[in-house]
Design an enzyme around this catalytic site. Sequence first.
Site, PDB file in Angstrom:
ATOM      1  CG  ASP A  37       2.754  56.570 -23.673  1.00  0.00           C
ATOM      2  OD1 ASP A  37       2.047  56.034 -24.549  1.00  0.00           O
ATOM      3  OD2 ASP A  37       3.960  56.849 -23.858  1.00  0.00           O
ATOM      4  CG  ASN A  94      -2.011  56.431 -33.147  1.00  0.00           C
ATOM      5  OD1 ASN A  94      -2.718  57.362 -33.511  1.00  0.00           O
ATOM      6  ND2 ASN A  94      -1.086  56.572 -32.209  1.00  0.00           N
ATOM      7  N   GLY A 100      -0.021  55.567 -37.731  1.00  0.00           N
ATOM      8  CA  GLY A 100       1.018  55.868 -36.741  1.00  0.00           C
ATOM      9  C   GLY A 100       1.116  54.849 -35.621  1.00  0.00           C
ATOM     10  CG  HIS A 105      -1.359  44.139 -27.391  1.00  0.00           C
ATOM     11  ND1 HIS A 105      -1.280  42.803 -27.030  1.00  0.00           N
ATOM     12  CD2 HIS A 105      -2.406  44.651 -26.713  1.00  0.00           C
ATOM     13  CE1 HIS A 105      -2.249  42.542 -26.152  1.00  0.00           C
ATOM     14  NE2 HIS A 105      -2.939  43.646 -25.944  1.00  0.00           N
ATOM     15  CG  HIS A 107      -1.996  50.838 -28.042  1.00  0.00           C
ATOM     16  ND1 HIS A 107      -1.419  50.008 -28.969  1.00  0.00           N
ATOM     17  CD2 HIS A 107      -1.569  52.088 -28.338  1.00  0.00           C
ATOM     18  CE1 HIS A 107      -0.673  50.724 -29.793  1.00  0.00           C
ATOM     19  NE2 HIS A 107      -0.748  52.002 -29.436  1.00  0.00           N
ATOM     20  CG  HIS A 109      -2.495  56.643 -27.197  1.00  0.00           C
ATOM     21  ND1 HIS A 109      -1.180  56.659 -26.806  1.00  0.00           N
ATOM     22  CD2 HIS A 109      -2.517  55.928 -28.348  1.00  0.00           C
ATOM     23  CE1 HIS A 109      -0.438  55.991 -27.682  1.00  0.00           C
ATOM     24  NE2 HIS A 109      -1.237  55.536 -28.641  1.00  0.00           N
TER      25      HIS A 109
HETATM   26  P1  5GP Z   1       1.292  53.875 -30.817  1.00  0.00           P
HETATM   27  O1  5GP Z   1       2.179  54.824 -31.539  1.00  0.00           O
HETATM   28  O2  5GP Z   1       1.577  52.438 -31.172  1.00  0.00           O
HETATM   29  O3  5GP Z   1      -0.165  54.225 -30.911  1.00  0.00           O
HETATM   30  O4  5GP Z   1       1.617  54.062 -29.282  1.00  0.00           O
HETATM   31  C1  5GP Z   1       2.547  53.311 -28.582  1.00  0.00           C
HETATM   32  C2  5GP Z   1       2.785  54.001 -27.272  1.00  0.00           C
HETATM   33  O5  5GP Z   1       3.436  53.112 -26.412  1.00  0.00           O
HETATM   34  C3  5GP Z   1       3.657  55.261 -27.376  1.00  0.00           C
HETATM   35  O6  5GP Z   1       2.938  56.386 -26.885  1.00  0.00           O
HETATM   36  C4  5GP Z   1       4.870  54.921 -26.509  1.00  0.00           C
HETATM   37  O7  5GP Z   1       5.356  56.027 -25.779  1.00  0.00           O
HETATM   38  C5  5GP Z   1       4.336  53.823 -25.605  1.00  0.00           C
HETATM   39  N1  5GP Z   1       5.348  52.878 -25.158  1.00  0.00           N
HETATM   40  C6  5GP Z   1       6.294  52.293 -25.920  1.00  0.00           C
HETATM   41  N2  5GP Z   1       7.031  51.447 -25.181  1.00  0.00           N
HETATM   42  C7  5GP Z   1       6.534  51.508 -23.918  1.00  0.00           C
HETATM   43  C8  5GP Z   1       6.891  50.859 -22.691  1.00  0.00           C
HETATM   44  O8  5GP Z   1       7.812  50.044 -22.602  1.00  0.00           O
HETATM   45  N3  5GP Z   1       6.158  51.173 -21.597  1.00  0.00           N
HETATM   46  C9  5GP Z   1       5.121  52.071 -21.644  1.00  0.00           C
HETATM   47  N4  5GP Z   1       4.477  52.317 -20.504  1.00  0.00           N
HETATM   48  N5  5GP Z   1       4.755  52.693 -22.786  1.00  0.00           N
HETATM   49  C10 5GP Z   1       5.461  52.421 -23.907  1.00  0.00           C
END
Ligand code: 5GP
Length: 120
Positions: A37, A94, A100, A105, A107, A109
């Site tokens: 991340d 999330n 959140g 797409h 994913h 964590h």
């Molecule tokens: P969400 O909030 O959608 O569950 O998590 C998205 C995650 O993607 C966040 O933890 C954020 O730091 C990560 N993220 C956003 N943009 C990028 C990117 O360009 N590269 C990487 N490796 N992680 C990203």
Amino acid sequence: MINIEEYDSQNVFAKILRNELPSNKIFENEEILAFSDINPQASVHVVVITKEKFCSFNDFSKNASDKCITSLIRGISKIAKKLNLSKGYRIVCNVGHYGGQVVPHLHFHILGGERLWQKL
Ligand code: 5GP
């Protein structure tokens, strides 16, 4: 709620999959890709995505093949082993606006490498 009809091919994870954005790849197989991340919330923070386009967990659970679902779940476990998270780790997905979810797409964590704050 985000659903498949609204999949945005310009989201950052779609760009990572097309190699239009760089990533620190941790694991890859036919179905999934895992990378660090960009804004880690723990000393180990890896994002696991499917190569197939799913907007969210809802979309994935409804439309993914059994093979893809199995590969993702088994893959998370393999990645945790590869990252030496034998003392434990947290898996977070999330879902949608209230959950959140920022990147549309699917994913998961993987968070670990330290004793995590217990919220639930
Ligand atoms: P969400 O909030 O959608 O569950 O998590 C998205 C995650 O993607 C966040 O933890 C954020 O730091 C990560 N993220 C956003 N943009 C990028 C990117 O360009 N590269 C990487 N490796 N992680 C990203």
